[in-house]
Design a protein around this motif. Sequence first.
Motif, PDB file in Angstrom:
ATOM      1  N   GLY A  54       0.799  -1.221   0.000  1.00 26.34           N
ATOM      2  CA  GLY A  54       0.000   0.000   0.000  1.00 26.34           C
ATOM      3  C   GLY A  54       0.831   1.271   0.000  1.00 26.34           C
ATOM      4  N   GLY A  55       2.150   1.142   0.067  1.00 22.43           N
ATOM      5  CA  GLY A  55       3.016   2.325   0.083  1.00 22.43           C
ATOM      6  C   GLY A  55       3.391   2.750  -1.322  1.00 22.43           C
ATOM      7  N   TRP A  56       4.166   3.828  -1.405  1.00 16.41           N
ATOM      8  CA  TRP A  56       4.631   4.301  -2.692  1.00 16.41           C
ATOM      9  C   TRP A  56       5.661   3.350  -3.298  1.00 16.41           C
ATOM     10  CZ3 TRP A  56       5.490   9.960  -0.681  1.00 16.41           C
ATOM     11  CH2 TRP A  56       4.352  10.719  -0.942  1.00 16.41           C
ATOM     12  N   THR A  57       5.738   3.375  -4.639  1.00 11.52           N
ATOM     13  CA  THR A  57       6.830   2.668  -5.315  1.00 11.52           C
ATOM     14  C   THR A  57       8.114   3.485  -5.157  1.00 11.52           C
ATOM     15  OG1 THR A  57       6.468   3.831  -7.394  1.00 11.52           O
ATOM     16  CG2 THR A  57       5.237   1.762  -7.063  1.00 11.52           C
ATOM     17  N   ALA A  58       9.244   2.841  -5.438  1.00 11.13           N
ATOM     18  CA  ALA A  58      10.520   3.563  -5.393  1.00 11.13           C
ATOM     19  C   ALA A  58      10.464   4.772  -6.324  1.00 11.13           C
ATOM     20  CB  ALA A  58      11.665   2.623  -5.787  1.00 11.13           C
ATOM     21  N   ARG A  59       9.843   4.599  -7.488  1.00  9.72           N
ATOM     22  CA  ARG A  59       9.710   5.699  -8.458  1.00  9.72           C
ATOM     23  C   ARG A  59       8.949   6.874  -7.836  1.00  9.72           C
ATOM     24  NH1 ARG A  59       9.976   5.120 -13.867  1.00  9.72           N
ATOM     25  NH2 ARG A  59       9.702   2.882 -13.728  1.00  9.72           N
ATOM     26  N   GLN A  60       7.839   6.575  -7.164  1.00  8.31           N
ATOM     27  CA  GLN A  60       7.047   7.644  -6.533  1.00  8.31           C
ATOM     28  C   GLN A  60       7.817   8.302  -5.385  1.00  8.31           C
ATOM     29  OE1 GLN A  60       3.568   5.065  -5.904  1.00  8.31           O
ATOM     30  NE2 GLN A  60       2.327   6.597  -6.956  1.00  8.31           N
ATOM     31  N   VAL A  61       8.576   7.514  -4.639  1.00  6.09           N
ATOM     32  CA  VAL A  61       9.383   8.070  -3.550  1.00  6.09           C
ATOM     33  C   VAL A  61      10.374   9.091  -4.098  1.00  6.09           C
ATOM     34  CG1 VAL A  61      11.216   7.524  -1.879  1.00  6.09           C
ATOM     35  CG2 VAL A  61       9.141   6.109  -1.966  1.00  6.09           C
ATOM     36  N   ILE A  62      11.029   8.752  -5.213  1.00  4.15           N
ATOM     37  CA  ILE A  62      12.046   9.643  -5.795  1.00  4.15           C
ATOM     38  C   ILE A  62      11.391  10.969  -6.225  1.00  4.15           C
ATOM     39  CG2 ILE A  62      13.604   9.932  -7.765  1.00  4.15           C
ATOM     40  CD1 ILE A  62      13.990   6.763  -7.501  1.00  4.15           C
ATOM     41  N   HIS A  63      10.275  10.881  -6.925  1.00  5.32           N
ATOM     42  CA  HIS A  63       9.607  12.123  -7.357  1.00  5.32           C
ATOM     43  C   HIS A  63       9.055  12.893  -6.148  1.00  5.32           C
ATOM     44  CE1 HIS A  63      10.022  11.528 -11.628  1.00  5.32           C
ATOM     45  NE2 HIS A  63       9.388  10.375 -11.615  1.00  5.32           N
ATOM     46  N   HIS A  64       8.572  12.166  -5.149  1.00  4.30           N
ATOM     47  CA  HIS A  64       8.043  12.828  -3.943  1.00  4.30           C
ATOM     48  C   HIS A  64       9.119  13.653  -3.241  1.00  4.30           C
ATOM     49  CE1 HIS A  64       6.675  13.535   0.129  1.00  4.30           C
ATOM     50  NE2 HIS A  64       7.656  12.775   0.582  1.00  4.30           N
ATOM     51  N   VAL A  65      10.313  13.109  -3.140  1.00  5.25           N
ATOM     52  CA  VAL A  65      11.366  13.857  -2.439  1.00  5.25           C
ATOM     53  C   VAL A  65      11.676  15.138  -3.200  1.00  5.25           C
ATOM     54  CG1 VAL A  65      13.793  13.799  -1.697  1.00  5.25           C
ATOM     55  CG2 VAL A  65      12.287  11.854  -1.239  1.00  5.25           C
ATOM     56  N   CYS A  66      11.619  15.086  -4.515  1.00  2.61           N
ATOM     57  CA  CYS A  66      11.805  16.303  -5.307  1.00  2.61           C
ATOM     58  C   CYS A  66      10.679  17.298  -5.005  1.00  2.61           C
ATOM     59  CB  CYS A  66      11.859  15.947  -6.792  1.00  2.61           C
ATOM     60  SG  CYS A  66      12.250  17.354  -7.833  1.00  2.61           S
ATOM     61  N   ASP A  67       9.430  16.839  -5.043  1.00  3.71           N
ATOM     62  CA  ASP A  67       8.287  17.718  -4.726  1.00  3.71           C
ATOM     63  C   ASP A  67       8.445  18.336  -3.339  1.00  3.71           C
ATOM     64  OD1 ASP A  67       6.884  17.239  -7.079  1.00  3.71           O
ATOM     65  OD2 ASP A  67       5.476  15.802  -6.178  1.00  3.71           O
ATOM     66  N   SER A  68       8.748  17.482  -2.375  1.00  2.68           N
ATOM     67  CA  SER A  68       8.821  17.931  -0.986  1.00  2.68           C
ATOM     68  C   SER A  68       9.944  18.941  -0.781  1.00  2.68           C
ATOM     69  CB  SER A  68       9.042  16.714  -0.079  1.00  2.68           C
ATOM     70  OG  SER A  68       9.378  17.124   1.218  1.00  2.68           O
ATOM     71  N   HIS A  69      11.076  18.687  -1.419  1.00  5.85           N
ATOM     72  CA  HIS A  69      12.226  19.534  -1.145  1.00  5.85           C
ATOM     73  C   HIS A  69      12.175  20.851  -1.923  1.00  5.85           C
ATOM     74  CE1 HIS A  69      14.724  16.144   0.909  1.00  5.85           C
ATOM     75  NE2 HIS A  69      13.504  16.282   1.386  1.00  5.85           N
ATOM     76  N   VAL A  70      11.394  20.894  -3.011  1.00  8.04           N
ATOM     77  CA  VAL A  70      11.087  22.191  -3.626  1.00  8.04           C
ATOM     78  C   VAL A  70      10.335  23.047  -2.610  1.00  8.04           C
ATOM     79  CG1 VAL A  70       9.631  23.321  -5.360  1.00  8.04           C
ATOM     80  CG2 VAL A  70      11.110  21.411  -6.032  1.00  8.04           C
ATOM     81  N   ASN A  71       9.339  22.448  -1.951  1.00 12.12           N
ATOM     82  CA  ASN A  71       8.606  23.162  -0.898  1.00 12.12           C
ATOM     83  C   ASN A  71       9.520  23.537   0.264  1.00 12.12           C
ATOM     84  OD1 ASN A  71       5.455  23.270  -1.220  1.00 12.12           O
ATOM     85  ND2 ASN A  71       6.128  21.368  -2.186  1.00 12.12           N
ATOM     86  N   ALA A  72      10.410  22.622   0.623  1.00 10.16           N
ATOM     87  CA  ALA A  72      11.323  22.870   1.742  1.00 10.16           C
ATOM     88  C   ALA A  72      12.207  24.078   1.451  1.00 10.16           C
ATOM     89  CB  ALA A  72      12.190  21.633   1.981  1.00 10.16           C
ATOM     90  N   TYR A  73      12.699  24.124   0.232  1.00 11.49           N
ATOM     91  CA  TYR A  73      13.586  25.228  -0.154  1.00 11.49           C
ATOM     92  C   TYR A  73      12.856  26.569  -0.045  1.00 11.49           C
ATOM     93  CZ  TYR A  73      17.049  27.736  -2.961  1.00 11.49           C
ATOM     94  OH  TYR A  73      17.997  28.621  -3.393  1.00 11.49           O
ATOM     95  N   VAL A  74      11.619  26.584  -0.528  1.00 10.72           N
ATOM     96  CA  VAL A  74      10.810  27.807  -0.428  1.00 10.72           C
ATOM     97  C   VAL A  74      10.595  28.176   1.043  1.00 10.72           C
ATOM     98  CG1 VAL A  74       8.522  28.800  -0.882  1.00 10.72           C
ATOM     99  CG2 VAL A  74       9.691  27.467  -2.667  1.00 10.72           C
ATOM    100  N   ARG A  75      10.352  27.192   1.875  1.00 10.91           N
ATOM    101  CA  ARG A  75      10.151  27.449   3.306  1.00 10.91           C
ATOM    102  C   ARG A  75      11.398  28.083   3.925  1.00 10.91           C
ATOM    103  NH1 ARG A  75       7.054  22.272   5.978  1.00 10.91           N
ATOM    104  NH2 ARG A  75       4.968  22.927   5.377  1.00 10.91           N
TER     105      ARG A  75
END
Length: 173
Positions: A54-75
């Motif tokens: 039920g968790g993310w695939t490795a592929r989704q994890v990789i893209h998620h970290v990019c999404d999350s860290h774009v937000n982190a950088y803005v923060r």
Amino acid sequence: MQYPIGKFQLPTLEVAAANRLGYVRQIGDLPQQFAEAARNLKARKLLDTTYRPGGWTARQVIHHVCDSHVNAYVRHKRILTEDHPTLTGYDEKRWAELADVTAVPIEVSLRALEALHLRWSVLLATCSPAQWDRTAFHGGAGVDYRLDQLAAQYAWHGRHHLGHLGVVGSLGS
Ligand code: NI
């Protein structure tokens, strides 16, 4: 499997201040570690394997970290340029379902992470003590964060998801 390095514990102000350079190093080191893990999983055809049922695939994890860290950088940039801003979240599940995640090769997000983390780690490495002491209201957590505590959270977040890639790798062996 969900928390391969344990849940995030918000460090005290004293602990966060003592570990500032450690957070800078962890954020700076992540893209290469992530790229190596991703290359390994791709070679073994494990990118579409989930790290838990039920968790993310490795592929989704990789893209998620990019999404999350774009937000982190803005923060981080907002804390450095605004007076005690309120940090808002984003809908990470819905972000992960948009076409820039589903239709784009992982290499694009790995390159984005490399560039983003270089800017981010330089930004933090050059912060003065007064800049490290700047604060925000973290809307998601409902408490005030200092910049070093936010850096601690994202240093953890990168290693947390690197742990997921490690779990996928161990599942395939
Ligand atoms: Ni995450």
